[in-house]
Design an enzyme around this catalytic site. Structure first.
Site, PDB file in Angstrom:
ATOM      1  N   GLU A 114       1.284  -1.180   0.559  1.00 21.35           N
ATOM      2  CA  GLU A 114       0.191   0.044  -0.190  1.00 21.35           C
ATOM      3  C   GLU A 114       0.559   1.135   0.176  1.00 21.35           C
ATOM      4  O   GLU A 114       0.319   2.598  -0.148  1.00 21.35           O
ATOM      5  CB  GLU A 114      -1.542  -0.596   0.990  1.00 21.35           C
ATOM      6  N   HIS A 138       6.263 -27.093   3.038  1.00 16.32           N
ATOM      7  CA  HIS A 138       5.813 -28.119   2.717  1.00 16.32           C
ATOM      8  C   HIS A 138       4.621 -27.759   1.988  1.00 16.32           C
ATOM      9  O   HIS A 138       3.319 -28.708   1.430  1.00 16.32           O
ATOM     10  CB  HIS A 138       5.202 -28.883   3.837  1.00 16.32           C
ATOM     11  N   LYS A 147     -13.551   1.463  -3.739  1.00 15.93           N
ATOM     12  CA  LYS A 147     -14.707   2.095  -2.299  1.00 15.93           C
ATOM     13  C   LYS A 147     -15.964   2.912  -3.284  1.00 15.93           C
ATOM     14  O   LYS A 147     -17.237   2.554  -3.179  1.00 15.93           O
ATOM     15  CB  LYS A 147     -14.590   2.992  -1.903  1.00 15.93           C
TER      16      LYS A 147
HETATM   17  O1  F6P Z   1      -8.687   1.132   2.160  1.00 12.82           O
HETATM   18  C1  F6P Z   1      -6.980   1.449   2.299  1.00 12.82           C
HETATM   19  C2  F6P Z   1      -7.476   1.653   3.771  1.00 12.82           C
HETATM   20  O2  F6P Z   1      -7.265   3.071   3.757  1.00 12.82           O
HETATM   21  C3  F6P Z   1      -5.914   1.677   4.389  1.00 12.82           C
HETATM   22  O3  F6P Z   1      -5.539   2.495   4.123  1.00 12.82           O
HETATM   23  C4  F6P Z   1      -6.541   0.995   5.879  1.00 12.82           C
HETATM   24  O4  F6P Z   1      -5.708   0.747   7.111  1.00 12.82           O
HETATM   25  C5  F6P Z   1      -7.775   1.079   6.096  1.00 12.82           C
HETATM   26  O5  F6P Z   1      -8.142   0.975   4.420  1.00 12.82           O
HETATM   27  C6  F6P Z   1      -8.585   0.736   7.217  1.00 12.82           C
HETATM   28  O6  F6P Z   1      -8.951   2.102   7.657  1.00 12.82           O
HETATM   29  P1  F6P Z   1      -9.731   2.704   8.314  1.00 12.82           P
HETATM   30  O7  F6P Z   1      -8.487   3.290   9.403  1.00 12.82           O
HETATM   31  O8  F6P Z   1     -10.464   4.216   7.999  1.00 12.82           O
HETATM   32  O9  F6P Z   1     -10.956   1.915   9.077  1.00 12.82           O
END
Ligand code: F6P
Length: 550
Positions: A358, A389, A514
């Site tokens: 990431e 394994h 998203k």
């Molecule tokens: O979608 C990626 C992300 O933003 C990550 O960078 C982050 O760790 C995770 O989602 C969770 O985000 P949040 O802590 O804002 O719920």
């Protein structure tokens, strides 16, 4: 100008073609003084890179590349609160989360160290209330179970550290079991909830943004479950007794109903995947105790100090990062396996996968130009002996090169004690160490690992070797060494991001998915707009409808 056009990069390319391309590790390993040059120690960890396909002259070339990218200046920027997260216009100050209380660091004229320690103090109060059996559920019973609801950085770090340091859970406090649920489908919660008591279960809503649908949908399910079992208690009272929120967004926590006393705040200058040192580490502190959590911070700080002050040639994160650059950009090895030889570290590959991929899975430079070189490799892995394994076949005889990180503690707990049984585990630990050292040796030497060679064997029994690896030998798995190890990887990521000139602290690549997921949910729910989709997506949705409407 692309980094590829720099003199240092071009010198490394020439060095590769003229001196390294056809050299096998079996030749390199016998070169004089190799171990002294390629193995360095800091904070209870020895990093042995002598099984990397490099010569001291390679290292010199990589150091020149680091200088070309002003590595020392970049490190200084990181620690002093420079805007290293360019696209979001802010610093990345996870190192400030582990600064001792006596230090000072000003960001926008505010001393962040005092804020950090004030929050640690609040965390300590929460932990001690739970550990004293004083935190009560809505019906007045002490908490027995804590479920962390979070995903990505709000789950993987706390999960990995809690599991790794399980042996450090204090036995002189009111015991609580700490669980983790992250999946958006609710399946982990569905497995957990029947086994815990609603009257004595506390949920932690961990979300930097407090807007992540995965976590919020699990929170709604948890709340429904509590309301069902705790009939007669008001919603507000249930939320007060059964939910703690950890986020950078107090207003969103309040809107959801998290009581102000139950909110732990952190700051937008802490990246999600760098946040286990903040309030996001609350499940860790609940599991191993606040003292051990502070030891974890202290270990990370020791690595920070090493990274900040050690000369580049003796600097573990710099060396580790540059070895990765050599593998990816010059040897063209774009796959990295993380292989811990300790069952307690089973979540470590997944944690490092997010941390690296990431952070550095990017293809645009800081001045918005497309890169013309490879960046982050694919990171994956498994407990080493289990991997042996399962997938080591490919490491030894497959068609693609894979670099490996072997992670192995020297000393461990020595026995299993259960009622009258006391089983010594020293022999099993020796087996684990032997397997670790054997694998890196065979990957390096191939057939030559066999005394007298293996040249007469049929092709299917031959081993080409020449697969580079690093070994991280840890004195003992303690909160301090684990903290240092995680910090080592964090800084390695920064070193590589600096060379590749990418922003290691944003994650724009996850946003579009998203958005489209939200739109897709609406289409599945309402049926509207399905005809505008591509044929594959349309047919998938229609197949779901057919089956679920029957
Ligand atoms: O979608 C990626 C992300 O933003 C990550 O960078 C982050 O760790 C995770 O989602 C969770 O985000 P949040 O802590 O804002 O719920």
């Amino acid at each position: 100008m692309s980094i590829r056009e720099t003199r240092a990069w071009q010198a490394l390319e020439t060095h590769y073609h003229q001196e390294m391309k056809d050299v096998h590790l079996r030749e390199l390993i016998n070169e004089e003084g190799r171990f002294d040059i390629f193995a360095q120690r800091a904070a209870g960890i020895m990093l042995d890179m002598s099984k990397q396909r490099m010569r001291p002259s390679t290292l010199d070339g990589l150091m020149a590349l680091a200088e070309e990218r002003n590595m020392s200046g970049a490190i200084e920027q990181l620690f002093s609160g420079g805007q290293v997260n360019v696209t979001e216009g802010r610093p990345a100050l996870h190192t400030a989360l582990r600064l001792p209380e006596s230090s000072e660091l000003h960001v926008n004229e505010q001393d962040v160290v005092s804020d950090v320690h004030a929050t640690l103090g609040r965390m300590e109060v929460l932990v001690s209330r739970v550990h004293a059996g004083q935190w009560r559920g809505a019906t007045g019973k002490p908490i027995t179970d804590v479920i962390n609801l979070g995903v990505g950085g709000s789950d993987l770090g706390p999960l990995m550290v809690s599991q790794s340091l399980d042996a450090f859970a204090p036995d002189d406090v009111h015991h609580v079991n700490v669980h983790f649920a992250s999946t958006i489908d609710g399946s982990q919660l569905a497995d957990l909830l029947p086994d815990v008591n609603p009257e004595t279960t506390l949920f932690i809503l961990s979300s930097k943004s407090f807007g992540t649908i995965d976590t919020l949908s699990n929170a709604e399910t948890a709340m429904e479950w509590l309301k069902f079992w705790l009939k007669g208690c008001s919603e507000g009272f249930i939320k007060h007794q059964h939910f703690i929120g950890v986020s950078t967004k107090p207003e969103k926590m309040s809107e959801w109903g998290i009581h102000a006393d139950n909110q732990l705040l952190f700051w937008d200058w802490v990246g999600g995947r760098y946040s286990l040192w903040s309030g996001i580490g609350l499940p860790i502190a609940l599991h191993i105790g606040m003292d051990n959590f502070r030891r974890l911070l202290a270990g990370a700080h020791e690595m920070d100090e090493h990274f900040r002050t050690a000369p580049l040639k003796e600097n573990l994160p710099v060396l580790f990062g540059l070895a990765g650059i050599w593998n990816v950009n010059f040897l063209n090895i774009r796959s990295l396996a993380v292989l811990p030889y300790d069952g307690r570290l089973k979540h470590m590959p997944g944690y490092f996968q997010q941390l690296e991929m990431e952070s550095n899975g990017k293809s645009v430079t800081s001045d918005n130009q497309p890169v013309d070189y490879s960046t982050c490799p694919v990171i994956w892995g498994e407990i080493g002996p289990n991997g042996q394994h399962a997938f080591y076949q490919l490491l030894h005889q497959g068609t693609q090169p894979v670099a490996c990180d072997f992670i192995v503690p020297i000393e461990r707990y020595d026995y299993i004690e259960d009622e009258g049984l006391r089983r010594d585990l020293k022999a099993q630990h020796r087996l684990s160490l032997s397997n670790c050292f054997a694998q890196s040796r065979v990957l390096m030497l191939g057939d030559d690992a066999v005394e007298g060679g293996n040249a007469d064997a049929p092709p299917y029994k031959r081993y080409r070797g020449n697969q580079p690896s690093s070994t991280l030998l840890i004195e003992q798995l303690t909160p301090e060494t684990l903290g240092a190890l995680i910090a080592l990887y964090e800084h390695k990521v920064f070193v590589q991001g600096t060379i590749w000139d990418v922003d290691s602290f944003d994650q724009w690549g996850v946003e579009l998915g998203k958005e489209i997921a939200n739109a897709t949910e609406e289409i599945i729910r309402t049926g509207k707009g399905v005809e505008s989709l591509d044929t594959s997506s349309r047919h998938l949705i229609e197949t779901v409808w057919q089956q679920t409407r029957e």
